[in-house]
Write a protein that holds these residues in place. Structure first.
Motif, short mmCIF file in Angstrom:
data_model
loop_
_atom_site.label_atom_id
_atom_site.label_comp_id
_atom_site.label_asym_id
_atom_site.label_seq_id
_atom_site.Cartn_x
_atom_site.Cartn_y
_atom_site.Cartn_z
N ASP A 42 0.86 -1.19 0.00
CA ASP A 42 0.00 0.00 0.00
C ASP A 42 0.89 1.24 0.00
O ASP A 42 1.54 1.54 1.00
CB ASP A 42 -0.91 -0.01 1.24
CG ASP A 42 -1.78 1.24 1.33
OD1 ASP A 42 -1.86 1.98 0.33
OD2 ASP A 42 -2.38 1.46 2.40
N THR A 47 -3.72 2.14 4.80
CA THR A 47 -3.81 1.02 5.73
C THR A 47 -3.44 1.46 7.14
O THR A 47 -4.10 1.08 8.12
CB THR A 47 -2.89 -0.13 5.28
OG1 THR A 47 -3.32 -0.59 4.00
CG2 THR A 47 -2.95 -1.29 6.26
N LEU A 50 -6.28 3.37 8.56
CA LEU A 50 -7.38 2.44 8.81
C LEU A 50 -7.17 1.70 10.12
O LEU A 50 -8.07 1.64 10.97
CB LEU A 50 -7.48 1.45 7.65
CG LEU A 50 -8.71 0.56 7.55
CD1 LEU A 50 -9.90 1.36 7.06
CD2 LEU A 50 -8.44 -0.61 6.60
N SER A 336 -10.82 4.02 3.43
CA SER A 336 -10.12 3.47 2.26
C SER A 336 -10.35 4.33 1.02
O SER A 336 -9.45 4.48 0.19
CB SER A 336 -10.59 2.04 1.99
OG SER A 336 -10.19 1.17 3.03
N LYS A 342 -9.81 3.99 -2.89
CA LYS A 342 -10.44 2.71 -3.20
C LYS A 342 -11.95 2.88 -3.39
O LYS A 342 -12.61 3.58 -2.62
CB LYS A 342 -10.18 1.69 -2.10
CG LYS A 342 -8.70 1.45 -1.80
CD LYS A 342 -7.96 0.92 -3.01
CE LYS A 342 -6.52 0.57 -2.66
NZ LYS A 342 -5.74 0.15 -3.85
#
Length: 424
Positions: A42, A47, A50, A336, A342
């Protein structure tokens, strides 16, 4: 070290091995559970954000991130090695949408149905294809993560006409090629690799054909599939595509379109970023996106993307489910989208202006419609074999070595043999 207390009641109710108890975020226990989350590279930093936000809401769970190879094939092989040895070293992992049936049948991953039912997760909130892709043999093995779907790109400085059907694409590609330096009317992926399968699915399904039915039976030898494949053959052999289109992959489509060489092109959503980057694209600012053209049965975009799965041999199933549920929910998917770009799999998130402001793709009604019309690749535990069969026979048909009728007949025979060998 992973710690926790055995939840006898949960084990009895769910039939899950290896579950550990932990307190919720407002609990008083000082014990912490540690889980390992594996995912590919990533470069966005999403990430970390998150995980940090999740741990803030669930202070009794620590998430360790394990980076896997960026190549999905390499990651797949490493997971198979781990899970076939019943290793608990990874608890939660990101899975390519074509892995669900294979990993489910092999008993590598935990079926989630009882947990979904227990926690009253509304699976209807997700785009149907993203749920279907994680389901095999009546069981849900994955939660939707983020999605991709095939899109049609076009040069707005050449035309404002968006082809609604494959027939219209042929007409408009022919009429507009040569304008503004665009040597070609259309670009696609027709090399013998996975891309030829995703392109073929869009033709076959848009004419009402299928590869496998809902029960896993081979149904590719049908008039509808033949009609779709014939349309793909016509376009791949037209004078408005490059002479070497049978060597084209995504990167070739991207570079050629960004050089200004084509009016229309089929590719994934990621290309919108480079096509509109003035540092790498000669057509930046002159790019439109639309749904893949329709056949006689409507539009069909091949589904791409990733899902969340839980290792059946995890020592911390309950904590893993809490993390998967949160990542796949609105909070996790919004992070995300905002931090990693995303595409959410929850339909309602496309009404969130913060998300749609991230990119033209996420704001596009055509992209939303593409996800509504998305088609998963064949859901089967032997997907790699099925894909190889399709690649070989479709490639031969595009090259003129065999007809569409011969191609679907050969695919039918080979697929049935492959499935029978597994079921013996």
């Amino acid at each position: 070290m992973k710690r926790g207390f055995l939840m006898v009641a949960l084990l009895a109710g769910l039939g899950l091995a290896g579950c550990s108890a932990f307190t919720s975020g407002d609990g008083a226990s000082d014990d912490k559970v540690q889980i390992t989350y594996a995912r590919g590279t990533d470069t966005t930093g999403a990430t970390d954000i998150l995980v940090k936000e999740f741990e803030k809401e669930h202070p009794d769970i620590d998430v360790v991130v394990r980076e896997m190879p960026s190549d999905s094939g390499q990651s797949h092989n490493q997971y198979v090695t781990m899970f076939s040895g019943r290793s608990p070293e990874v608890d939660v992992f990101d899975a390519d949408i074509v892995w669900s049936a294979e990993f489910g049948q092999a008993n590598y991953v935990l079926p989630l149905d009882r947990l979904i039912e227990r926690d009253q997760i509304n699976m209807d909130a997700y785009f149907p294809a993203t749920v279907e892709a994680g389901r095999y043999n009546g069981r849900q093995y994955a939660m939707p993560g983020y999605a991709d779907a095939g899109l049609l790109y076009y040069r707005t400085d050449i035309t404002d006409q968006v082809p609604k059907t494959w027939d219209e694409l042929e007409q408009l590609a022919q009429e507009n090629m040569g304008k503004e330096g665009a040597e070609f009317g259309y670009l696609m992926q027709a090399a013998q690799y996975e891309g030829i399968v995703t392109n073929a699915i869009e033709y076959i399904y848009s004419y009402g054909g299928q590869v496998l039915d809902a029960n896993g039976n081979v149904v590719i030898n049908s008039p509808e599939a033949i009609e779709g494949l014939n349309k793909m053959i016509d376009i791949a052999n037209s004078n408005f595509v490059p002479n070497n289109v049978l060597n084209f992959k995504e990167i070739d489509t991207e570079s050629s379109f960004n050089e200004g060489n084509a009016v229309y092109a089929r590719n994934w959503p990621y290309m919108n970023d480079t096509a509109n980057d003035e540092n790498v694209s000669k057509v930046a600012g002159n790019v439109g996106i639309a749904t893949i053209p329709a056949g006689t049965a409507g539009n069909a975009s091949a589904l791409g993307g990733w899902m969340r799965m839980i290792n059946r041999y995890s020592d911390e199933v309950e904590a893993s489910w809490t993390f998967v549920k949160w990542m796949s929910g609105e909070k996790g998917q919004k992070i995300s989208a905002l931090e990693g770009g995303k595409a959410p799999t929850i339909e309602a998130l496309y009404d969130d202006k913060e998300i749609t402001d991230v990119s033209a793709v996420l704001a596009s009604e055509d992209f939303y419609n593409s996800l509504q019309n998305a088609i998963p690749r064949p859901i089967t535990p032997i997907y790699p074999e099925i894909s190889d069969i399709m690649q070989i026979e479709i490639s031969r048909a595009l090259a003129g070595e065999i007809t569409a009728e011969e191609a679907v007949k050969r695919m039918e025979t080979k697929m049935q043999a492959a499935l029978e060998s597994v079921n013996q």
